[in-house]
Structures are given as structure tokens and as C-alpha cells.
Design a protein around this motif. Structure first.
Motif, PDB file in Angstrom:
ATOM      1  N   LEU A  52      -1.749  -6.463 -12.237  1.00 37.49           N
ATOM      2  CA  LEU A  52      -1.983  -7.670 -11.432  1.00 37.49           C
ATOM      3  C   LEU A  52      -3.452  -7.785 -11.033  1.00 37.49           C
ATOM      4  CD1 LEU A  52       1.191  -7.691  -9.148  1.00 37.49           C
ATOM      5  CD2 LEU A  52       0.653  -9.259 -11.029  1.00 37.49           C
ATOM      6  N   ASN A  53      -4.061  -6.662 -10.655  1.00 39.37           N
ATOM      7  CA  ASN A  53      -5.483  -6.660 -10.304  1.00 39.37           C
ATOM      8  C   ASN A  53      -6.339  -7.052 -11.503  1.00 39.37           C
ATOM      9  OD1 ASN A  53      -5.136  -5.936  -7.608  1.00 39.37           O
ATOM     10  ND2 ASN A  53      -5.215  -3.753  -8.052  1.00 39.37           N
ATOM     11  N   ILE A  54      -5.976  -6.565 -12.678  1.00 40.49           N
ATOM     12  CA  ILE A  54      -6.727  -6.877 -13.901  1.00 40.49           C
ATOM     13  C   ILE A  54      -6.625  -8.372 -14.222  1.00 40.49           C
ATOM     14  CG2 ILE A  54      -6.719  -6.526 -16.413  1.00 40.49           C
ATOM     15  CD1 ILE A  54      -6.136  -3.505 -15.730  1.00 40.49           C
ATOM     16  N   LEU A  55      -5.435  -8.953 -14.058  1.00 41.98           N
ATOM     17  CA  LEU A  55      -5.276 -10.395 -14.265  1.00 41.98           C
ATOM     18  C   LEU A  55      -6.123 -11.172 -13.248  1.00 41.98           C
ATOM     19  CD1 LEU A  55      -1.442 -10.701 -14.954  1.00 41.98           C
ATOM     20  CD2 LEU A  55      -3.297 -10.962 -16.613  1.00 41.98           C
ATOM     21  N   HIS A  56      -6.145 -10.702 -12.011  1.00 45.28           N
ATOM     22  CA  HIS A  56      -6.940 -11.350 -10.968  1.00 45.28           C
ATOM     23  C   HIS A  56      -8.430 -11.292 -11.303  1.00 45.28           C
ATOM     24  CE1 HIS A  56      -8.012 -12.782  -6.988  1.00 45.28           C
ATOM     25  NE2 HIS A  56      -8.835 -11.752  -6.867  1.00 45.28           N
ATOM     26  N   ILE A  57      -8.892 -10.145 -11.783  1.00 47.32           N
ATOM     27  CA  ILE A  57     -10.294  -9.994 -12.190  1.00 47.32           C
ATOM     28  C   ILE A  57     -10.628 -11.015 -13.271  1.00 47.32           C
ATOM     29  CG2 ILE A  57     -11.905  -8.478 -13.450  1.00 47.32           C
ATOM     30  CD1 ILE A  57     -10.494  -6.109 -11.937  1.00 47.32           C
ATOM     31  N   ALA A  58      -9.742 -11.140 -14.263  1.00 47.60           N
ATOM     32  CA  ALA A  58      -9.988 -12.075 -15.369  1.00 47.60           C
ATOM     33  C   ALA A  58     -10.073 -13.514 -14.862  1.00 47.60           C
ATOM     34  CB  ALA A  58      -8.891 -11.950 -16.421  1.00 47.60           C
ATOM     35  N   VAL A  59      -9.121 -13.912 -14.024  1.00 46.25           N
ATOM     36  CA  VAL A  59      -9.109 -15.287 -13.519  1.00 46.25           C
ATOM     37  C   VAL A  59     -10.376 -15.564 -12.704  1.00 46.25           C
ATOM     38  CG1 VAL A  59      -7.936 -16.894 -11.958  1.00 46.25           C
ATOM     39  CG2 VAL A  59      -6.614 -15.563 -13.611  1.00 46.25           C
ATOM     40  N   CYS A  60     -10.752 -14.637 -11.836  1.00 43.41           N
ATOM     41  CA  CYS A  60     -11.969 -14.829 -11.037  1.00 43.41           C
ATOM     42  C   CYS A  60     -13.198 -14.932 -11.930  1.00 43.41           C
ATOM     43  CB  CYS A  60     -12.146 -13.684 -10.040  1.00 43.41           C
ATOM     44  SG  CYS A  60     -10.943 -13.674  -8.710  1.00 43.41           S
ATOM     45  N   ARG A  61     -13.297 -14.034 -12.895  1.00 42.27           N
ATOM     46  CA  ARG A  61     -14.453 -14.037 -13.806  1.00 42.27           C
ATOM     47  C   ARG A  61     -14.500 -15.324 -14.624  1.00 42.27           C
ATOM     48  NH1 ARG A  61     -17.780 -15.066 -16.758  1.00 42.27           N
ATOM     49  NH2 ARG A  61     -19.013 -13.766 -18.145  1.00 42.27           N
ATOM     50  N   LEU A  62     -13.332 -15.764 -15.109  1.00 38.04           N
ATOM     51  CA  LEU A  62     -13.287 -16.971 -15.929  1.00 38.04           C
ATOM     52  C   LEU A  62     -13.618 -18.229 -15.130  1.00 38.04           C
ATOM     53  CD1 LEU A  62     -10.102 -16.243 -18.057  1.00 38.04           C
ATOM     54  CD2 LEU A  62     -12.469 -16.309 -18.883  1.00 38.04           C
ATOM     55  N   LEU A  63     -13.209 -18.260 -13.877  1.00 36.19           N
ATOM     56  CA  LEU A  63     -13.427 -19.461 -13.070  1.00 36.19           C
ATOM     57  C   LEU A  63     -14.741 -19.424 -12.280  1.00 36.19           C
ATOM     58  CD1 LEU A  63      -9.791 -20.193 -11.858  1.00 36.19           C
ATOM     59  CD2 LEU A  63     -11.044 -21.192 -13.791  1.00 36.19           C
ATOM     60  N   GLU A  64     -15.453 -18.307 -12.361  1.00 38.68           N
ATOM     61  CA  GLU A  64     -16.745 -18.185 -11.673  1.00 38.68           C
ATOM     62  C   GLU A  64     -17.740 -19.256 -12.144  1.00 38.68           C
ATOM     63  OE1 GLU A  64     -19.865 -14.661 -10.467  1.00 38.68           O
ATOM     64  OE2 GLU A  64     -18.838 -14.499 -12.388  1.00 38.68           O
ATOM     65  N   PRO A  65     -17.904 -19.479 -13.457  1.00 39.28           N
ATOM     66  CA  PRO A  65     -18.869 -20.510 -13.899  1.00 39.28           C
ATOM     67  C   PRO A  65     -18.482 -21.931 -13.471  1.00 39.28           C
ATOM     68  CG  PRO A  65     -18.265 -19.078 -15.735  1.00 39.28           C
ATOM     69  CD  PRO A  65     -17.345 -18.763 -14.602  1.00 39.28           C
ATOM     70  N   PHE A  66     -17.224 -22.129 -13.102  1.00 39.01           N
ATOM     71  CA  PHE A  66     -16.757 -23.441 -12.668  1.00 39.01           C
ATOM     72  C   PHE A  66     -16.929 -23.639 -11.155  1.00 39.01           C
ATOM     73  CE2 PHE A  66     -14.868 -22.648 -16.706  1.00 39.01           C
ATOM     74  CZ  PHE A  66     -14.696 -23.881 -17.308  1.00 39.01           C
ATOM     75  N   GLY A  67     -17.487 -22.611 -10.482  1.00 36.22           N
ATOM     76  CA  GLY A  67     -17.798 -22.722  -9.064  1.00 36.22           C
ATOM     77  C   GLY A  67     -16.679 -22.361  -8.111  1.00 36.22           C
ATOM     78  N   TYR A  68     -15.596 -21.756  -8.618  1.00 32.37           N
ATOM     79  CA  TYR A  68     -14.472 -21.413  -7.743  1.00 32.37           C
ATOM     80  C   TYR A  68     -14.608 -20.024  -7.122  1.00 32.37           C
ATOM     81  CZ  TYR A  68     -12.224 -25.559  -9.596  1.00 32.37           C
ATOM     82  OH  TYR A  68     -11.947 -26.857  -9.945  1.00 32.37           O
ATOM     83  N   PHE A  69     -15.262 -19.117  -7.833  1.00 30.53           N
ATOM     84  CA  PHE A  69     -15.426 -17.747  -7.345  1.00 30.53           C
ATOM     85  C   PHE A  69     -16.861 -17.296  -7.553  1.00 30.53           C
ATOM     86  CE2 PHE A  69     -10.950 -18.071  -8.428  1.00 30.53           C
ATOM     87  CZ  PHE A  69     -10.340 -17.508  -7.321  1.00 30.53           C
ATOM     88  N   LYS A  70     -17.255 -16.284  -6.766  1.00 29.67           N
ATOM     89  CA  LYS A  70     -18.586 -15.700  -6.893  1.00 29.67           C
ATOM     90  C   LYS A  70     -18.432 -14.183  -6.853  1.00 29.67           C
ATOM     91  CE  LYS A  70     -22.845 -15.229  -4.301  1.00 29.67           C
ATOM     92  NZ  LYS A  70     -23.386 -15.391  -2.975  1.00 29.67           N
ATOM     93  N   PHE A  71     -19.035 -13.510  -7.829  1.00 30.50           N
ATOM     94  CA  PHE A  71     -19.013 -12.045  -7.846  1.00 30.50           C
ATOM     95  C   PHE A  71     -19.767 -11.534  -6.628  1.00 30.50           C
ATOM     96  CE2 PHE A  71     -21.281  -8.116  -8.825  1.00 30.50           C
ATOM     97  CZ  PHE A  71     -20.207  -7.275  -9.083  1.00 30.50           C
ATOM     98  N   THR A  72     -19.185 -10.527  -5.946  1.00 20.20           N
ATOM     99  CA  THR A  72     -19.867  -9.971  -4.776  1.00 20.20           C
ATOM    100  C   THR A  72     -20.320  -8.530  -4.985  1.00 20.20           C
ATOM    101  OG1 THR A  72     -17.753  -9.332  -3.748  1.00 20.20           O
ATOM    102  CG2 THR A  72     -18.690 -11.481  -3.123  1.00 20.20           C
ATOM    103  N   HIS A  73     -19.445  -7.691  -5.534  1.00 22.12           N
ATOM    104  CA  HIS A  73     -19.812  -6.280  -5.684  1.00 22.12           C
ATOM    105  C   HIS A  73     -18.739  -5.534  -6.492  1.00 22.12           C
ATOM    106  CE1 HIS A  73     -16.928  -6.207  -2.355  1.00 22.12           C
ATOM    107  NE2 HIS A  73     -16.740  -4.916  -2.612  1.00 22.12           N
TER     108      HIS A  73
END
Length: 114
Positions: A52-73
Motif C-alpha cells: 500500500l505504501n509503494i502504491l501511495h509513493i507511485a501515485v504521489c510521484r506521478l501526480l507531483e508534476p500536476f501540482g497535487y503533491f510535493k516531495f518533502t524528504h
């Protein structure tokens, strides 16, 4: 310039060739493999929570360029963390799938995977 359908066919072919998936792999399979790539952990046994964490990482990474998420650390275990920048709009299942497909195509172009 390739159409979105042609690019999607290239994405599916990439997974089929490199990960021996079926001809039209499930989106969840693609998300899992993208998440593993982003985590850099390679092939191993994962718990249900890890998956589940791995799926969450993928979704966040994929949607980052669309402005929904930002990598923090990265945490001490090497897991990337993201913060929500903008709340995703309520989408119907088919709209969710279209957004994820666009995001996967963008990821493949950004990472120069085809």
C-alpha cells in the motif's frame, strides 16, 4: 508527435517486455512497479502495508508534476515522503483512470523510458 493512445501502447509494451506482464497490464501493477522503482528497493517480499505504501509513493510521484503533491524528504528507511499541495478533485472512476494514464505517460517521458 505520438498520440496519447500510441504512447499508452508504448507504456504497456514496456511493462510487457521488461516485467513479463500480460499484454494490457493492470494499472495497479504499473503503479506498484513504478513505486518500487521510486523506492529503489528492487524485487523482494513485501507486506500488505508495504504494498500500500509503494502504491501511495507511485501515485504521489506521478501526480507531483500536476501540482497535487510535493516531495518533502526521505525517511530513515529510505521511503520518499510527499505533502499534498492541492486536493484532488472528485473524479469518477473512468476520470481517475484517465488522469493516472496521463501521469504514467508523463512519467515515462520525463524519465526517458521510451
Amino acid at each position: 508527435m505520438s498520440t496519447e493512445a500510441e504512447l499508452w501502447a508504448k507504456v504497456e509494451e514496456f511493462f510487457q517486455i521488461n516485467f513479463d506482464t500480460e499484454k494490457h497490464p493492470q494499472i495497479d501493477t504499473m503503479l506498484f512497479l513504478i513505486g518500487v522503482q521510486e523506492l529503489g528497493s528492487g524485487q523482494q517480499k513485501y507486506t500488505k502495508d508495504d504494498k500500500l505504501n509503494i502504491l501511495h509513493i507511485a501515485v504521489c510521484r506521478l501526480l507531483e508534476p500536476f501540482g497535487y503533491f510535493k516531495f518533502t524528504h526521505y525517511d530513515k528507511d529510505g521511503y520518499p515522503h510527499f505533502e499534498e499541495v492541492e486536493t484532488l478533485p472528485e473524479l469518477k472512476p473512468n476520470e481517475q483512470q484517465l488522469l493516472i494514464k496521463k501521469a504514467i505517460i508523463h512519467y515515462f517521458q520525463e524519465e526517458e523510458l521510451f
